[in-house]
Write a protein that holds these residues in place. Structure first.
Motif, PDB file in Angstrom:
ATOM      1  N   LYS A  70     -12.714 -15.058   5.503  1.00  0.00           N
ATOM      2  CA  LYS A  70     -11.481 -14.944   5.331  1.00  0.00           C
ATOM      3  C   LYS A  70     -11.306 -13.573   5.447  1.00  0.00           C
ATOM      4  O   LYS A  70     -10.015 -13.130   6.198  1.00  0.00           O
ATOM      5  CB  LYS A  70     -11.168 -15.566   4.081  1.00  0.00           C
ATOM      6  CG  LYS A  70      -9.560 -15.679   4.072  1.00  0.00           C
ATOM      7  CD  LYS A  70      -9.261 -16.497   2.630  1.00  0.00           C
ATOM      8  CE  LYS A  70      -7.895 -16.647   2.639  1.00  0.00           C
ATOM      9  NZ  LYS A  70      -7.155 -17.884   3.403  1.00  0.00           N
ATOM     10  N   ILE A  74      -8.560 -12.037   8.420  1.00  0.00           N
ATOM     11  CA  ILE A  74      -7.214 -11.272   8.150  1.00  0.00           C
ATOM     12  C   ILE A  74      -7.170  -9.993   8.695  1.00  0.00           C
ATOM     13  O   ILE A  74      -6.190  -9.720   9.443  1.00  0.00           O
ATOM     14  CB  ILE A  74      -7.093 -11.230   6.571  1.00  0.00           C
ATOM     15  CG1 ILE A  74      -6.758 -12.409   6.006  1.00  0.00           C
ATOM     16  CG2 ILE A  74      -6.122 -10.134   6.240  1.00  0.00           C
ATOM     17  CD1 ILE A  74      -6.949 -12.331   4.286  1.00  0.00           C
ATOM     18  N   ARG A 126       1.540 -10.661   2.453  1.00  0.00           N
ATOM     19  CA  ARG A 126       1.219 -12.180   2.148  1.00  0.00           C
ATOM     20  C   ARG A 126      -0.287 -12.488   2.392  1.00  0.00           C
ATOM     21  O   ARG A 126      -0.654 -13.254   1.376  1.00  0.00           O
ATOM     22  CB  ARG A 126       1.972 -12.818   3.087  1.00  0.00           C
ATOM     23  CG  ARG A 126       2.054 -14.501   2.763  1.00  0.00           C
ATOM     24  CD  ARG A 126       2.806 -15.282   3.778  1.00  0.00           C
ATOM     25  NE  ARG A 126       2.677 -15.265   5.050  1.00  0.00           N
ATOM     26  CZ  ARG A 126       1.804 -15.774   5.691  1.00  0.00           C
ATOM     27  NH1 ARG A 126       0.959 -16.571   5.166  1.00  0.00           N
ATOM     28  NH2 ARG A 126       1.510 -15.754   6.937  1.00  0.00           N
ATOM     29  N   LEU A 127      -0.811 -11.991   3.447  1.00  0.00           N
ATOM     30  CA  LEU A 127      -2.246 -12.406   3.578  1.00  0.00           C
ATOM     31  C   LEU A 127      -2.965 -11.842   2.480  1.00  0.00           C
ATOM     32  O   LEU A 127      -4.010 -11.955   1.998  1.00  0.00           O
ATOM     33  CB  LEU A 127      -2.660 -11.770   4.911  1.00  0.00           C
ATOM     34  CG  LEU A 127      -2.131 -12.648   6.008  1.00  0.00           C
ATOM     35  CD1 LEU A 127      -2.449 -12.116   7.415  1.00  0.00           C
ATOM     36  CD2 LEU A 127      -2.516 -14.480   6.084  1.00  0.00           C
ATOM     37  N   THR A 129      -1.962 -10.860  -0.465  1.00  0.00           N
ATOM     38  CA  THR A 129      -1.875 -11.957  -1.831  1.00  0.00           C
ATOM     39  C   THR A 129      -2.590 -12.952  -1.865  1.00  0.00           C
ATOM     40  O   THR A 129      -3.267 -13.298  -3.024  1.00  0.00           O
ATOM     41  CB  THR A 129      -0.188 -11.909  -1.960  1.00  0.00           C
ATOM     42  OG1 THR A 129       0.202 -10.740  -2.123  1.00  0.00           O
ATOM     43  CG2 THR A 129      -0.082 -12.655  -3.342  1.00  0.00           C
ATOM     44  N   GLU A 130      -2.493 -13.628  -0.665  1.00  0.00           N
ATOM     45  CA  GLU A 130      -3.396 -14.988  -0.746  1.00  0.00           C
ATOM     46  C   GLU A 130      -4.908 -14.707  -0.922  1.00  0.00           C
ATOM     47  O   GLU A 130      -5.513 -15.475  -1.548  1.00  0.00           O
ATOM     48  CB  GLU A 130      -3.247 -15.668   0.701  1.00  0.00           C
ATOM     49  CG  GLU A 130      -1.805 -16.030   0.850  1.00  0.00           C
ATOM     50  CD  GLU A 130      -1.498 -16.714   2.272  1.00  0.00           C
ATOM     51  OE1 GLU A 130      -2.545 -16.863   3.108  1.00  0.00           O
ATOM     52  OE2 GLU A 130      -0.293 -17.155   2.833  1.00  0.00           O
ATOM     53  N   PHE A 131      -5.406 -13.641  -0.145  1.00  0.00           N
ATOM     54  CA  PHE A 131      -6.748 -13.351  -0.272  1.00  0.00           C
ATOM     55  C   PHE A 131      -7.289 -12.788  -1.751  1.00  0.00           C
ATOM     56  O   PHE A 131      -8.103 -13.419  -2.231  1.00  0.00           O
ATOM     57  CB  PHE A 131      -7.071 -11.943   0.685  1.00  0.00           C
ATOM     58  CG  PHE A 131      -8.758 -11.749   0.521  1.00  0.00           C
ATOM     59  CD1 PHE A 131      -9.476 -12.381   0.961  1.00  0.00           C
ATOM     60  CD2 PHE A 131      -9.180 -10.672  -0.176  1.00  0.00           C
ATOM     61  CE1 PHE A 131     -10.913 -12.130   1.022  1.00  0.00           C
ATOM     62  CE2 PHE A 131     -10.453 -10.384  -0.120  1.00  0.00           C
ATOM     63  CZ  PHE A 131     -11.302 -11.099   0.312  1.00  0.00           C
ATOM     64  N   GLN A 132      -6.102 -12.181  -2.322  1.00  0.00           N
ATOM     65  CA  GLN A 132      -6.522 -11.744  -3.742  1.00  0.00           C
ATOM     66  C   GLN A 132      -6.591 -12.840  -4.657  1.00  0.00           C
ATOM     67  O   GLN A 132      -7.344 -12.977  -5.411  1.00  0.00           O
ATOM     68  CB  GLN A 132      -5.483 -10.829  -4.242  1.00  0.00           C
ATOM     69  CG  GLN A 132      -5.687  -9.908  -5.539  1.00  0.00           C
ATOM     70  CD  GLN A 132      -7.065  -9.288  -5.529  1.00  0.00           C
ATOM     71  OE1 GLN A 132      -7.407  -8.470  -4.716  1.00  0.00           O
ATOM     72  NE2 GLN A 132      -8.036  -9.803  -6.414  1.00  0.00           N
ATOM     73  N   ASN A 133      -5.525 -13.901  -4.405  1.00  0.00           N
ATOM     74  CA  ASN A 133      -5.451 -15.115  -5.216  1.00  0.00           C
ATOM     75  C   ASN A 133      -6.713 -15.714  -5.070  1.00  0.00           C
ATOM     76  O   ASN A 133      -7.278 -16.379  -6.044  1.00  0.00           O
ATOM     77  CB  ASN A 133      -4.180 -16.053  -4.862  1.00  0.00           C
ATOM     78  CG  ASN A 133      -2.898 -15.389  -5.480  1.00  0.00           C
ATOM     79  OD1 ASN A 133      -2.899 -14.226  -6.492  1.00  0.00           O
ATOM     80  ND2 ASN A 133      -1.855 -15.805  -4.751  1.00  0.00           N
ATOM     81  N   GLU A 134      -7.420 -15.829  -4.022  1.00  0.00           N
ATOM     82  CA  GLU A 134      -8.568 -16.714  -3.787  1.00  0.00           C
ATOM     83  C   GLU A 134      -9.654 -16.013  -4.352  1.00  0.00           C
ATOM     84  O   GLU A 134     -10.552 -16.832  -4.901  1.00  0.00           O
ATOM     85  CB  GLU A 134      -8.595 -16.916  -2.278  1.00  0.00           C
ATOM     86  CG  GLU A 134      -9.599 -18.006  -1.855  1.00  0.00           C
ATOM     87  CD  GLU A 134      -9.695 -18.508  -0.366  1.00  0.00           C
ATOM     88  OE1 GLU A 134     -10.596 -18.960  -0.052  1.00  0.00           O
ATOM     89  OE2 GLU A 134      -8.624 -18.017   0.446  1.00  0.00           O
ATOM     90  N   SER A 137      -9.430 -16.848  -8.016  1.00  0.00           N
ATOM     91  CA  SER A 137     -10.001 -18.178  -8.249  1.00  0.00           C
ATOM     92  C   SER A 137     -11.385 -18.184  -8.320  1.00  0.00           C
ATOM     93  O   SER A 137     -12.057 -18.955  -9.144  1.00  0.00           O
ATOM     94  CB  SER A 137      -9.333 -19.034  -7.269  1.00  0.00           C
ATOM     95  OG  SER A 137      -8.091 -19.264  -7.398  1.00  0.00           O
TER      96      SER A 137
END
Length: 198
Positions: A70, A74, A126-127, A129-134, A137
């Protein structure tokens, strides 16, 4: 981005799990694990090597690859858009120098390039932030899976404390206290591989 991912994974990989209620009436376990416990009195301690968990636990290995892929996607997406913007900006500069535009046309093209730049920045944020959230998790799921397994594992073992050993956070530890291989084997046996994404 990969360095941050692995730093976060290492930092959150294994939390120290304290188990109260040491039962002195507990069934005897193997002599190797029992000997150090006798020396510490009522306290029975064990440790797990974080690096070994990270490299041998199937959950870690699978999700590390997912996050790496991922992250690479990115980086590739952003690099491609950056190159495209740079090419358009260079062409615009050449066209301006060749007097191909009226002032009004040049201002319109320049505004378009600025919007592309702003869009690229927004996409990057945005990407990211999405990567950090994943990643967060993943770390939470990793920590939960280890703590859940250790809680079940410790019902029989009756350790007072199971700690994580990463880097130099413990300067010396007797190998008799090391339950890493046993924990990894148990984690891998309990782990069901994630279904492959199409």
């Amino acid at each position: 981005m990969n360095k941050n991912m692995f730093r976060a994974m290492s930092a959150l990989a294994v939390a120290a799990v304290a188990f109260a209620s040491c039962n002195n009436e507990a069934k005897k376990v193997d002599e190797k694990a029992q000997a150090p416990a006798a020396q510490t009195g009522a306290m029975k301690i064990a440790y797990v090597e974080v690096d070994s968990i990270m490299s041998q636990y199937k959950f870690c290995k699978e999700y590390s690859l997912i996050l790496q892929k991922k992250s690479q996607n990115i980086e590739n997406t952003l690099a491609q858009k950056q190159r495209s913007l740079q090419t358009a900006a260079a062409k615009f500069q050449q066209d301006v120098q060749s007097n191909k535009y009226t002032q009004q046309q040049a201002e319109a093209v320049q505004a378009g390039l600025q919007k592309q730049g702003a869009d690229l920045q927004a996409l990057q944020q945005r990407l990211g932030t999405e990567f950090q959230n994943e990643t967060n998790s993943f770390n939470a799921a990793l920590r939960d899976s280890i703590q859940h397994y250790l809680a079940a594992y410790n019902k029989d073992k009756k350790y007072s404390l199971i700690i994580s050993k990463a880097g130099d956070n413990i300067l010396y530890a007797d190998k008799a206290y090391d339950i890493t291989n046993e924990v990894i084997a148990g984690l891998n046996k309990a782990y069901k591989s994630a279904p492959a994404k199409k």
